[in-house]
Design an enzyme around this catalytic site. Sequence first.
Site, mmCIF file in Angstrom:
data_model
loop_
_atom_site.group_PDB
_atom_site.id
_atom_site.type_symbol
_atom_site.label_atom_id
_atom_site.label_comp_id
_atom_site.label_asym_id
_atom_site.label_seq_id
_atom_site.Cartn_x
_atom_site.Cartn_y
_atom_site.Cartn_z
ATOM 1 N N CYS A 69 0.740 -1.552 -0.057
ATOM 2 C CA CYS A 69 -0.016 0.422 -0.032
ATOM 3 C C CYS A 69 0.974 1.664 -0.353
ATOM 4 O O CYS A 69 1.810 1.474 0.916
ATOM 5 C CB CYS A 69 -1.310 0.048 1.220
ATOM 6 S SG CYS A 69 -1.794 1.420 1.604
ATOM 7 N N LEU A 70 1.287 2.573 -1.274
ATOM 8 C CA LEU A 70 2.062 3.261 -0.883
ATOM 9 C C LEU A 70 1.050 4.595 -2.074
ATOM 10 O O LEU A 70 0.173 4.310 -2.870
ATOM 11 C CB LEU A 70 3.007 2.362 -2.103
ATOM 12 C CG LEU A 70 3.910 3.547 -2.268
ATOM 13 C CD1 LEU A 70 4.828 3.953 -1.075
ATOM 14 C CD2 LEU A 70 5.169 2.762 -3.071
#
Length: 164
Positions: free
Chosen positions: A95-96
């Site tokens: 999750c970026l």
Amino acid sequence: MMASRGLAICRLAEERSAGARVILTFVAKPEKLPDGSVNLLLWNCIIPGKQGTDWEGGYFPLTLQFSEYYPDRPPTCKFPAGFFHVNVYDTGAVCLSLLGDHGILPSPCGKFSYASKSCLIIQIQTLVHNVSFIVCFAKNMPEYKKRVCQQVKRYSLLVSAQGG
């Protein structure tokens, strides 16, 4: 669709060749097939823990799965399921903020925003060592340190077992 696959393979082969000339702080290799050839659409990476952090001594596996639409769409980036990090889902998916539903948000020209997969891996490596992660767990720092230490031990042994 086959033309897209050809473009993706050509681009990844080009990046593989360019990457061999650059000294990086991680390992990224395409999957080796039983016949000795390589699958340029699946890369196995190892990100070392940064010295001076709780992650030091660990070697963390990451896979990059490219589609035939690369470089228009970026790879899917995954650590092993259950990887302990605030920016990694239980499935291992990263999750970026620069990742959208289908990967990296495109640049104005519609192509993958970075020069190569190396830039993406460096971003993920930075994410793993991010100090804000420590702040997120400040309320229970002993538990945080214990879990990171367990993970470092787990993944240092994994790489040793693979001969890495």
